[in-house]
Design a protein around this motif. Structure first.
Motif, PDB file in Angstrom:
ATOM      1  N   GLN A 155      12.549  -0.384 -71.618  1.00 61.63           N
ATOM      2  CA  GLN A 155      13.149  -2.212 -70.971  1.00 61.63           C
ATOM      3  C   GLN A 155      11.452  -2.303 -70.892  1.00 61.63           C
ATOM      4  O   GLN A 155      12.382  -3.802 -71.117  1.00 61.63           O
ATOM      5  CB  GLN A 155      13.490  -1.909 -69.403  1.00 61.63           C
ATOM      6  CG  GLN A 155      14.859  -3.364 -69.569  1.00 61.63           C
ATOM      7  CD  GLN A 155      15.596  -3.346 -68.292  1.00 61.63           C
ATOM      8  OE1 GLN A 155      15.406  -1.922 -67.754  1.00 61.63           O
ATOM      9  NE2 GLN A 155      15.994  -3.959 -67.864  1.00 61.63           N
ATOM     10  N   LYS A 160      12.149 -10.122 -73.547  1.00 57.81           N
ATOM     11  CA  LYS A 160      13.379 -10.992 -74.133  1.00 57.81           C
ATOM     12  C   LYS A 160      12.873 -11.712 -75.049  1.00 57.81           C
ATOM     13  O   LYS A 160      12.017 -12.543 -73.559  1.00 57.81           O
ATOM     14  CB  LYS A 160      14.135 -10.678 -73.112  1.00 57.81           C
ATOM     15  CG  LYS A 160      15.470  -9.319 -73.223  1.00 57.81           C
ATOM     16  CD  LYS A 160      16.236  -9.922 -72.439  1.00 57.81           C
ATOM     17  CE  LYS A 160      17.422  -8.151 -72.404  1.00 57.81           C
ATOM     18  NZ  LYS A 160      18.319  -8.329 -71.705  1.00 57.81           N
ATOM     19  N   THR A 214      23.337  -5.459 -78.839  1.00 56.65           N
ATOM     20  CA  THR A 214      22.259  -5.076 -79.675  1.00 56.65           C
ATOM     21  C   THR A 214      21.196  -6.473 -78.923  1.00 56.65           C
ATOM     22  O   THR A 214      20.136  -7.219 -79.305  1.00 56.65           O
ATOM     23  CB  THR A 214      21.799  -4.782 -81.089  1.00 56.65           C
ATOM     24  OG1 THR A 214      22.344  -3.436 -81.385  1.00 56.65           O
ATOM     25  CG2 THR A 214      20.665  -5.012 -81.493  1.00 56.65           C
ATOM     26  N   GLU A 217      19.781  -6.470 -75.908  1.00 55.75           N
ATOM     27  CA  GLU A 217      18.794  -5.690 -75.288  1.00 55.75           C
ATOM     28  C   GLU A 217      17.342  -7.179 -76.016  1.00 55.75           C
ATOM     29  O   GLU A 217      16.300  -7.174 -75.411  1.00 55.75           O
ATOM     30  CB  GLU A 217      18.406  -4.736 -76.175  1.00 55.75           C
ATOM     31  CG  GLU A 217      19.514  -4.021 -75.730  1.00 55.75           C
ATOM     32  CD  GLU A 217      19.652  -2.650 -76.415  1.00 55.75           C
ATOM     33  OE1 GLU A 217      19.041  -2.760 -77.650  1.00 55.75           O
ATOM     34  OE2 GLU A 217      20.835  -1.719 -76.640  1.00 55.75           O
TER      35      GLU A 217
END
Length: 287
Positions: A155, A160, A214, A217
C-alpha cells in the motif's frame, strides 16, 4: 392286445442269455466296489517332514500373494467413509467432517482437521503423516502479522493520484482500461464537472467490477473539487438536461414540480419522479 410284432426281439438263445447275465453281474460288482470304497479304503498318512514342508510352502505363497500395499498420501477433505473406518475414525467424526464440507469449506491443516472432526490424538497421530494438502495452502501459511506487513508495504508503494487530475495516459496504465474506456471516463468527468466520489466511476458504461476495484487502488478523490453549482430553481429544461443525473425526462419533471410547488429544496428531491434516491446525497453536492 397281442404284442406279436416284438416277440422276435425277446427270443434269446441259451448262449445269449448267459452272456447278458454275466454282463449285468459284472456291472453290479463294479458299482458296489466304487460305492463302498470310502468305508474300507484309508490313505496312508504323510510323513511329518512332508506335512511341515507343505505348510511352509502354502504360507509363503499366501504372504507373497496378499502382501500389504503401501499407504499413499491423501487429502483429508475427500476421505471416503470406508477409508475413515479403516483409519479408526468414528461415525460421529466422519459426519462432522461431511457437515463441514457441505458448507463449502475445507480443512487446511492437521490442527483444523482435529478441531472439525474431534478425532482422538492417537488416531490423528497415525493419519497426520499421510495428509496431503494442495500446494496453495502451504504457500499461504503465513502469520497474520506477516500478511499485514506485506499488505502495508504494498500500500505504501502505490501513491494514489487524484481522479479529477488523471489523464488518458494515466488511466490506460491500469489493467483493463484501454483508449476507449479511458475516453469515456474523461467525458463523464467533464459532463459532471468533476467526480465527488469514486463510486461514480461505476456509472461509466463498460467498466467492469474488477477494473473498478483496480482503479480504487490507484486513484482517489484527493481534494474536494471546486464545482460550478447548478441553479436548480432557475435552470431551463435544456440546461438541467446537460447534467448526467437530470437527463430528459427528469429535467422536465423538475421544471414541472418547480412550477407547481415553488422553489425546490433539498428534501423535495425525493418527490421528483426519476431522481435516484440512492444518489441524492451526491446530486446535492452539484446543486
Amino acid at each position: 392286445m397281442k404284442l406279436f410284432f416284438i416277440r422276435p426281439y425277446l427270443h434269446f438263445t441259451k448262449s445269449q442269455r448267459l452272456g447278458l447275465f454275466t454282463l449285468i453281474s459284472l456291472i453290479v460288482v463294479l458299482q458296489a466296489i466304487l460305492w463302498y470304497q470310502p468305508l474300507w479304503y484309508v490313505p496312508e498318512p504323510l510323513p511329518k517332514e512332508a506335512r511341515v514342508w507343505l505348510q511352509d510352502t502354502a504360507s509363503e505363497r499366501l504372504v507373497h500373494t496378499y502382501k500389504p500395499y503401501p499407504i499413499k498420501p491423501f487429502n483429508p477433505n475427500f476421505i471416503t467413509e470406508y477409508k475413515a473406518f479403516r483409519w479408526g475414525m468414528s461415525v460421529a467424526s466422519y459426519q462432522r467432517l461431511q457437515a463441514f464440507r457441505a458448507q463449502g469449506k475445507f480443512v487446511n491443516s492437521t490442527r483444523e482437521f482435529q478441531e472439525v472432526t474431534q478425532v482422538p490424538d492417537t488416531i490423528l497421530k497415525k493419519m497426520a503423516p499421510y495428509f496431503k494438502f494442495p500446494a496453495w495452502v502451504n504457500s499461504f501459511k503465513k502469520s497474520k502479522t506477516q500478511r499485514f506487513m506485506l499488505a502495508e508495504a504494498v500500500q505504501k508503494k502505490i501513491v494514489k493520484k487524484d481522479i479529477n487530475a488523471a489523464t488518458a495516459e494515466d488511466l490506460i496504465l491500469v489493467r483493463g482500461i484501454g483508449p476507449v474506456l479511458s475516453e469515456r471516463i474523461l467525458k463523464y468527468r467533464v459532463a459532471l464537472g468533476a467526480f465527488v466520489a469514486m463510486s461514480q466511476l461505476q456509472e461509466v458504461y463498460g467498466l467492469k467490477e474488477e477494473v473498478y476495484e483496480t482503479l480504487l487502488e490507484h486513484f482517489a478523490v484527493v481534494q474536494p473539487p471546486v464545482l460550478e453549482k447548478i441553479k436548480i430553481n432557475d435552470a431551463t429544461i435544456k440546461e438541467l438536461g446537460a447534467f448526467p443525473y437530470f437527463r430528459y425526462p427528469v429535467s422536465r419533471n423538475i421544471v414541472a414540480y418547480r412550477s407547481m410547488n415553488g422553489p425546490i429544496r433539498f428534501e423535495d428531491l425525493t418527490n421528483v419522479k426519476g431522481i435516484s434516491v440512492e444518489k441524492i446525497k451526491i446530486i446535492a453536492l452539484y446543486l
